[in-house]
Design an enzyme around this catalytic site. Structure first.
Site, PDB file in Angstrom:
ATOM      1  CG  ASP A 115     -45.874  23.455 -11.561  1.00  0.00           C
ATOM      2  OD1 ASP A 115     -45.412  22.099 -12.084  1.00  0.00           O
ATOM      3  OD2 ASP A 115     -46.039  24.523 -11.635  1.00  0.00           O
ATOM      4  CE1 TYR A 117     -37.356  26.468 -12.909  1.00  0.00           C
ATOM      5  CE2 TYR A 117     -35.972  26.161 -10.877  1.00  0.00           C
ATOM      6  CZ  TYR A 117     -36.427  26.870 -12.370  1.00  0.00           C
ATOM      7  OH  TYR A 117     -35.415  27.740 -12.631  1.00  0.00           O
ATOM      8  CG  HIS A 122     -37.181  24.948 -17.334  1.00  0.00           C
ATOM      9  ND1 HIS A 122     -37.510  25.503 -18.034  1.00  0.00           N
ATOM     10  CD2 HIS A 122     -37.947  25.313 -15.816  1.00  0.00           C
ATOM     11  CE1 HIS A 122     -38.085  26.992 -17.621  1.00  0.00           C
ATOM     12  NE2 HIS A 122     -38.690  25.974 -16.281  1.00  0.00           N
ATOM     13  NE  ARG A 131     -30.688  33.336 -10.615  1.00  0.00           N
ATOM     14  CZ  ARG A 131     -31.404  32.072 -10.740  1.00  0.00           C
ATOM     15  NH1 ARG A 131     -32.607  32.458 -10.509  1.00  0.00           N
ATOM     16  NH2 ARG A 131     -31.278  30.843 -10.602  1.00  0.00           N
ATOM     17  CD  GLU A 186     -43.311  27.313 -16.372  1.00  0.00           C
ATOM     18  OE1 GLU A 186     -42.718  28.270 -16.373  1.00  0.00           O
ATOM     19  OE2 GLU A 186     -43.324  26.715 -15.354  1.00  0.00           O
ATOM     20  CD  GLU A 188     -44.818  22.287 -14.712  1.00  0.00           C
ATOM     21  OE1 GLU A 188     -45.594  21.407 -14.053  1.00  0.00           O
ATOM     22  OE2 GLU A 188     -44.840  23.767 -14.958  1.00  0.00           O
ATOM     23  CG  ASP A 218     -47.243  26.573 -14.375  1.00  0.00           C
ATOM     24  OD1 ASP A 218     -48.288  26.884 -14.348  1.00  0.00           O
ATOM     25  OD2 ASP A 218     -46.092  26.254 -14.516  1.00  0.00           O
ATOM     26  NE  ARG A 222     -41.760  31.965 -18.796  1.00  0.00           N
ATOM     27  CZ  ARG A 222     -42.530  31.079 -17.786  1.00  0.00           C
ATOM     28  NH1 ARG A 222     -41.804  30.884 -16.444  1.00  0.00           N
ATOM     29  NH2 ARG A 222     -42.672  29.546 -18.555  1.00  0.00           N
ATOM     30  CD  GLN A 225     -42.346  32.862 -13.583  1.00  0.00           C
ATOM     31  OE1 GLN A 225     -43.071  32.620 -14.821  1.00  0.00           O
ATOM     32  NE2 GLN A 225     -42.287  31.566 -12.508  1.00  0.00           N
ATOM     33  CE1 TYR A 229     -37.706  34.481  -9.515  1.00  0.00           C
ATOM     34  CE2 TYR A 229     -38.346  36.897 -10.406  1.00  0.00           C
ATOM     35  CZ  TYR A 229     -37.221  35.910 -10.572  1.00  0.00           C
ATOM     36  OH  TYR A 229     -35.849  36.163 -10.719  1.00  0.00           O
ATOM     37  CE  LYS A 238     -44.787  29.771 -13.120  1.00  0.00           C
ATOM     38  NZ  LYS A 238     -44.537  28.665 -14.391  1.00  0.00           N
ATOM     39  CB  THR A 242     -52.607  24.845 -14.597  1.00  0.00           C
ATOM     40  OG1 THR A 242     -51.975  25.317 -13.388  1.00  0.00           O
ATOM     41  CG2 THR A 242     -51.828  23.219 -14.654  1.00  0.00           C
ATOM     42  CB  THR A 329     -40.249  23.372 -17.884  1.00  0.00           C
ATOM     43  OG1 THR A 329     -41.499  24.764 -17.527  1.00  0.00           O
ATOM     44  CG2 THR A 329     -40.303  23.995 -19.487  1.00  0.00           C
ATOM     45  CD  GLU A 343     -36.385  25.892 -20.971  1.00  0.00           C
ATOM     46  OE1 GLU A 343     -35.118  25.985 -21.029  1.00  0.00           O
ATOM     47  OE2 GLU A 343     -37.068  25.738 -20.561  1.00  0.00           O
TER      48      GLU A 343
END
Length: 400
Positions: A115, A117, A122, A131, A186, A188, A218, A222, A225, A229, A238, A242, A329, A343
């Site tokens: 997968d 990114y 995104h 962050r 997600e 995708e 996906d 959250r 994760q 992560y 995750k 899927t 995503t 998001e």
């Protein structure tokens, strides 16, 4: 005129003769390979003799045999199928089954699953949410397609229910354990690999190893994760599920939809340079309990499938028939183009209107359906079959 009497089998419809996706259906007496024509499935085993030398590729129980063939064989089979379904005479043994009566199966044996990114929008949104006091993109992001190796054993076909996962979550006094409270999707695009086993596939050779396209969800927990992560990335948040489309649209169908990827603002390393564009003008729609909440455009993605495959194999890793890789995503610059609920709700702080209700993340019983279309040749429309799933409560998995 065609012998197929189905209003959805038309060039201005997503599953007309310009698309012809492959899948696996079961009518109660065993599963077999089929092609989708409008709102019907056409089983191919009875028609193998009409397809000439390549007919044997569709006589198995799954698409595995077809995926192991070559690009030349894929193209020949597609051409013969187009002739067969657009002819005026019904071939002997041809059986049209309404999709409502066809039980779909996972169409191929999934090998490795990767997968990526690759949406800048995104990645920047997630960076700002997670962050807020740092740069949203890390320095490597515009130089390589970031990705991770996922779990192929939990890839499921569209329509399979998804049980809310358990896991560790961040708590005020240390980790807590229990069902995820921030279950997400997600939106995708997935790429199904085929052809001979290969290493170090250049971008110019991608079409020899990418058979077709599916929609992919996906599913993402959250809260699990977010706790796990760092520093190694996605894992249990995750790996529980899927979902992919039941029908694989051949890559050949997207000849008119190819577009360049956006300029990253600096030169690419040589192995990521394309001699022809492999971005795709796909328009997605994300439907939540019957309400369309997002319409992302795949043309906004910063890396193409050819670049992702080149990067995935540049270290000497193999690509094999049945391998699956996902785009990451798909999100765009506008709020209504965000491809996940993290998001859309901006980390759970903003309510999303879903019919007469509001949501931030998925609740038990919620259903998500993701679809896509692309421009086809001569003004036609190419479809990518839906990927759908409904959330079941965590208790549904007790005793398993």
């Amino acid at each position: 005129m065609s012998w197929i009497d189905d209003p959805a089998f038309a060039r201005d419809q997503p599953f007309g003769p310009q698309t012809l996706p492959y899948g696996v259906v079961d009518f109660g007496d065993g599963q077999q390979v089929a092609v989708r024509v409008g709102d019907h499935a056409l089983p191919l085993r009875p028609l193998a003799a009409d397809l000439g030398d390549v007919g044997n590729l569709v006589t198995g129980w799954t698409l595995d045999q077809l995926l192991a063939a070559t690009r030349a064989e894929w193209s020949e089979l597609r051409a013969r199928l187009r002739d067969l379904v657009t002819g005026t005479g019904r071939p002997h043994g041809a059986q049209l089954v309404p999709l409502a009566d066809a039980r779909v199966r996972l169409p191929f044996t999934v090998g490795d699953y990767v997968d990526f990114y690759s949406s800048r929008y995104h990645a920047e949104n997630v960076g700002r949410i997670m962050r807020p006091d740092s740069e949203p993109l890390l320095p490597n992001w515009t130089h390589l397609p970031v990705g991770y190796h996922g779990r192929s054993g939990t890839v499921v076909v569209s329509g399979t229910d998804v049980i809310r996962p358990h896991g560790q979550r961040r708590g005020s006094k240390g980790p807590q354990f229990g069902p995820s409270g921030r279950l997400d999707i997600e939106a995708e695009v997935g790429f199904v690999c085929g052809g001979p086993v290969a290493r170090r596939v250049p971008t110019s050779n991608a079409t020899e190893h990418i058979f077709g396209v599916v929609m992919l969800n996906d599913w993402s927990a959250r809260d699990i994760q977010g706790w796990e992560y760092q520093p190694l990335g996605p894992f249990l948040g995750k790996s529980f599920a899927t979902s992919i489309s039941a029908w694989v649209t051949p890559l050949d169908a997207f000849a008119a939809a190819r577009v360049p990827v956006p300029d990253p603002g600096h030169p690419r390393l040589e192995y990521l340079v394309e001699d022809s564009p492999w971005g795709l003008d796909l328009r997605l729609a994300v439907e939540w309990n019957g309400t369309v909440v997002s319409r992302p455009n795949f043309s906004d993605m910063s890396y193409s499938c050819a670049q992702q495959l080149a990067h995935m194999t540049v270290n000497g890793a193999t690509v094999r028939p049945g391998d699956l890789f996902a785009s990451g995503t798909v999100s765009g610059p506008e709020v209504e183009q965000r491809g996940c609920f993290l998001e859309l709700s901006w980390g759970g702080r903003e309510k999303i209107k879903v019919g007469d209700e509001t949501r931030t993340f998925l609740e038990d019983g919620d259903t998500v359906v993701i679809t896509a279309t692309a421009p086809g040749e001569e003004g036609s429309v190419v479809g990518v079959a839906e990927v759908a799933g409904t959330v079941l409560p965590a208790s549904a998995g007790d005793g398993g």
